[in-house]
Design an enzyme around this catalytic site. Structure first.
Site, short mmCIF file in Angstrom:
data_model
loop_
_atom_site.label_atom_id
_atom_site.label_comp_id
_atom_site.label_asym_id
_atom_site.label_seq_id
_atom_site.Cartn_x
_atom_site.Cartn_y
_atom_site.Cartn_z
N TYR A 124 10.38 8.12 -51.11
CA TYR A 124 10.05 8.23 -52.54
C TYR A 124 8.64 7.68 -52.77
O TYR A 124 7.79 8.35 -53.38
CB TYR A 124 11.06 7.45 -53.40
CG TYR A 124 10.66 7.43 -54.86
CD1 TYR A 124 10.91 8.53 -55.68
CD2 TYR A 124 10.01 6.32 -55.42
CE1 TYR A 124 10.52 8.51 -57.03
CE2 TYR A 124 9.62 6.31 -56.76
CZ TYR A 124 9.88 7.41 -57.55
OH TYR A 124 9.49 7.41 -58.88
N THR A 155 16.30 5.49 -66.85
CA THR A 155 16.72 6.89 -66.71
C THR A 155 17.65 7.00 -65.51
O THR A 155 17.81 6.04 -64.75
CB THR A 155 15.51 7.81 -66.45
OG1 THR A 155 14.94 7.45 -65.18
CG2 THR A 155 14.46 7.71 -67.53
N LYS A 181 5.03 9.64 -54.13
CA LYS A 181 4.21 9.21 -55.28
C LYS A 181 2.78 8.91 -54.83
O LYS A 181 1.83 9.11 -55.58
CB LYS A 181 4.85 7.98 -55.95
CG LYS A 181 6.23 8.27 -56.53
CD LYS A 181 6.16 9.09 -57.80
CE LYS A 181 7.04 10.27 -57.86
NZ LYS A 181 6.89 11.10 -59.06
N ILE A 184 12.12 10.82 -69.18
CA ILE A 184 10.74 10.69 -69.67
C ILE A 184 10.21 12.06 -70.11
O ILE A 184 9.54 12.19 -71.14
CB ILE A 184 9.86 10.10 -68.53
CG1 ILE A 184 10.34 8.67 -68.20
CG2 ILE A 184 8.39 10.12 -68.91
CD1 ILE A 184 9.79 8.12 -66.88
N1 LIG Z 1 12.33 5.99 -64.36
C1 LIG Z 1 11.39 5.21 -63.84
O1 LIG Z 1 11.50 3.96 -63.85
C2 LIG Z 1 10.16 5.83 -63.22
C3 LIG Z 1 9.17 4.96 -62.69
C4 LIG Z 1 8.04 5.52 -62.13
C5 LIG Z 1 7.89 6.90 -62.09
N2 LIG Z 1 8.87 7.71 -62.58
C6 LIG Z 1 8.64 9.17 -62.50
O2 LIG Z 1 8.90 9.77 -63.75
C7 LIG Z 1 9.27 11.14 -63.55
C8 LIG Z 1 10.44 11.48 -64.46
O3 LIG Z 1 11.57 10.74 -64.04
P1 LIG Z 1 12.69 10.15 -65.02
O4 LIG Z 1 12.71 8.70 -64.81
O5 LIG Z 1 12.54 10.70 -66.37
O6 LIG Z 1 14.00 10.71 -64.30
P2 LIG Z 1 15.17 11.69 -64.77
O7 LIG Z 1 15.68 11.29 -66.11
O8 LIG Z 1 16.12 11.72 -63.64
O9 LIG Z 1 14.43 13.09 -64.93
C9 LIG Z 1 13.97 13.79 -63.82
C10 LIG Z 1 13.69 15.21 -64.22
O10 LIG Z 1 13.28 15.92 -63.04
C11 LIG Z 1 14.08 17.08 -62.91
N3 LIG Z 1 14.25 17.53 -61.53
C12 LIG Z 1 14.86 16.89 -60.51
N4 LIG Z 1 14.89 17.67 -59.42
C13 LIG Z 1 14.32 18.85 -59.77
C14 LIG Z 1 14.06 20.06 -59.10
N5 LIG Z 1 14.45 20.27 -57.83
N6 LIG Z 1 13.43 21.05 -59.76
C15 LIG Z 1 13.04 20.89 -61.04
N7 LIG Z 1 13.28 19.77 -61.75
C16 LIG Z 1 13.90 18.76 -61.10
C17 LIG Z 1 15.41 16.70 -63.52
O11 LIG Z 1 16.17 17.85 -63.81
P3 LIG Z 1 17.80 17.84 -63.76
O12 LIG Z 1 18.21 17.34 -65.12
O13 LIG Z 1 18.15 19.27 -63.51
O14 LIG Z 1 18.21 16.92 -62.67
C18 LIG Z 1 14.93 15.94 -64.75
O15 LIG Z 1 14.58 16.82 -65.77
C19 LIG Z 1 9.55 11.29 -62.05
O16 LIG Z 1 8.47 11.97 -61.45
C20 LIG Z 1 9.62 9.86 -61.56
O17 LIG Z 1 9.22 9.73 -60.21
C21 LIG Z 1 9.99 7.21 -63.14
#
Ligand SMILES: NC(=O)c1ccc[n+]([C@@H]2O[C@H](COP(=O)([O-])OP(=O)(O)OC[C@H]3O[C@@H](n4cnc5c(N)ncnc54)[C@H](OP(=O)(O)O)[C@@H]3O)[C@@H](O)[C@H]2O)c1
Length: 330
Positions: free
Chosen positions: A195, A230, A199, A27
């Site tokens: 988790y 993702t 949130k 995202i």
């Molecule tokens: N996907 C869903 O369905 C969903 C639903 C609700 C909320 N969200 C929220 O959306 C946000 C983005 O998630 P996403 O779905 O896009 O997941 P994602 O593709 O796994 O991306 C997560 C991002 O966070 C980074 N990250 C993880 N650990 C980190 C750390 N210790 N320090 C700095 N950066 C770190 C990752 O970097 P690396 O590449 O280095 O790992 C990556 O850039 C999150 O806050 C998640 O809780 C997602």
């Protein structure tokens, strides 16, 4: 689930500075790319130099394609104004280094998007002794925000902090004594609950911070991006919730990472949202937070606990700035 909402294609000032944590994939990648394509200066705060460099290159390739296709809202820059700064949310030292480096840049800051996150995680503690989900998803973002707020307060009108939370915040309760989860063993620790709570803390932070930012140029909002395809979603594989997710995915009810970015982009760029605070968006529309997240007594407990965790990293000056004119009676 996908809905028909999107985000307004606006032209952003070239000197509007946006930081997004975890902008190298998922995202965050699409959020960073689109905000940069609308003309702003974007800093992706990521833990991997290699991944960030690759992401920026990819963003520029896609930008050229969009320009060629004359996509609405895409600016006419030669190259996107996206750069990378190192940030590892699992390390308070890394957050502090990021803050010092950003301050030294002399840049203003208009938008801070706290997007980085991990999904369901085993019981593990950071080098600072905090439960991983608590620190990566919530505590480090709180620290970052606390240190960057003084810059945002002097960066001109309409500065925004956006907390990428989740509907998962509704599926748990606040348990003060379990924040670090030390009473659990490897076998009894439930990564999903931790988790969900991380949130929930973000929504509670939104209310607590806004109370202290009333009448300022900085607002805090939060969002749920949807169920988005993702790497993070893959961590929700097991249990009843995992079965529900698998069904939803099979039925095509989940979003692409780009669609998942729409609500964040909207919160960051929609001019109509200037001055809007305390709102939690889903599909770019105001949505309802859990009753638990609005509990002021629990918000105060979380705030005090957070400040205690960060006491060695938040100077008196920063703490004073953070409190503003807020008093317990406010
Ligand atoms: N996907 C869903 O369905 C969903 C639903 C609700 C909320 N969200 C929220 O959306 C946000 C983005 O998630 P996403 O779905 O896009 O997941 P994602 O593709 O796994 O991306 C997560 C991002 O966070 C980074 N990250 C993880 N650990 C980190 C750390 N210790 N320090 C700095 N950066 C770190 C990752 O970097 P690396 O590449 O280095 O790992 C990556 O850039 C999150 O806050 C998640 O809780 C997602």
């Amino acid at each position: 689930m996908g809905g028909k909402h999107s985000f307004p294609r606006v032209s952003l000032p070239r000197d509007r500075v946006v930081i997004i944590t975890g902008g190298n994939q998922g995202i965050g990648y699409h959020t960073a790319k689109w905000i940069a394509m609308m003309g702003a200066k974007v800093i992706i705060a990521c833990r991997s130099d290699e991944k960030a460099t690759k992401a920026i290159k990819q963003m520029n390739t896609e930008f050229l394609e969009e320009k060629k296709n004359v996509t609405e809202g895409v600016c006419d820059l030669e190259e996107l104004n996206v750069s990378f700064m190192k940030l590892d949310n699992a390390s308070i030292k890394s957050v502090m280094t990021f803050v010092e480096e950003f301050k030294a840049s002399g840049l203003k800051l208009h938008t801070l998007i706290c997007n980085a996150g991990i999904g369901v995680h085993k019981q593990e503690y950071t080098e600072d002794g905090n439960e991983f989900l608590f620190q990566v998803n919530y505590l480090s973002h709180f620290l970052l925000t606390a240190h960057l707020l003084p810059i945002m307060k002097t960066s001109g009108p309409d500065c925004r902090v956006i907390l990428v939370s989740s509907i998962a915040h509704r599926m748990t309760s606040f348990q003060y004594d379990e924040i670090q989860g030390k009473q659990f063993t490897e076998n009894t620790f439930d990564g999903l609950t931790f988790y969900n709570r991380s949130k929930l803390y973000q929504i509670m932070q939104m209310f607590s911070m806004n109370r202290r930012l009333v009448d300022s140029n900085v607002t805090v909002t939060s969002i749920h991006p949807g169920v988005v395809e993702t790497g993070l979603l893959d961590t929700f594989g097991g249990g009843i919730s995992g079965a529900g997710l698998r069904l939803l995915r099979r039925m095509g009810g989940s979003k692409t990472a780009f669609e998942g970015a729409w609500t964040t982009i909207n919160a960051a760029v929609d001019p109509k949202l200037a001055g809007v605070r305390d709102v939690y968006f889903s599909d770019s529309k105001p949505s309802t937070v859990s009753r638990q997240s609005r509990n002021k007594r629990d918000q105060k407990k979380l705030w005090s606990y957070t400040m205690a965790c960060l006491k060695d990293y938040i100077s008196e000056e920063i703490a004073k700035d953070l409190e503003g004119n807020y008093t317990e009676q406010t």
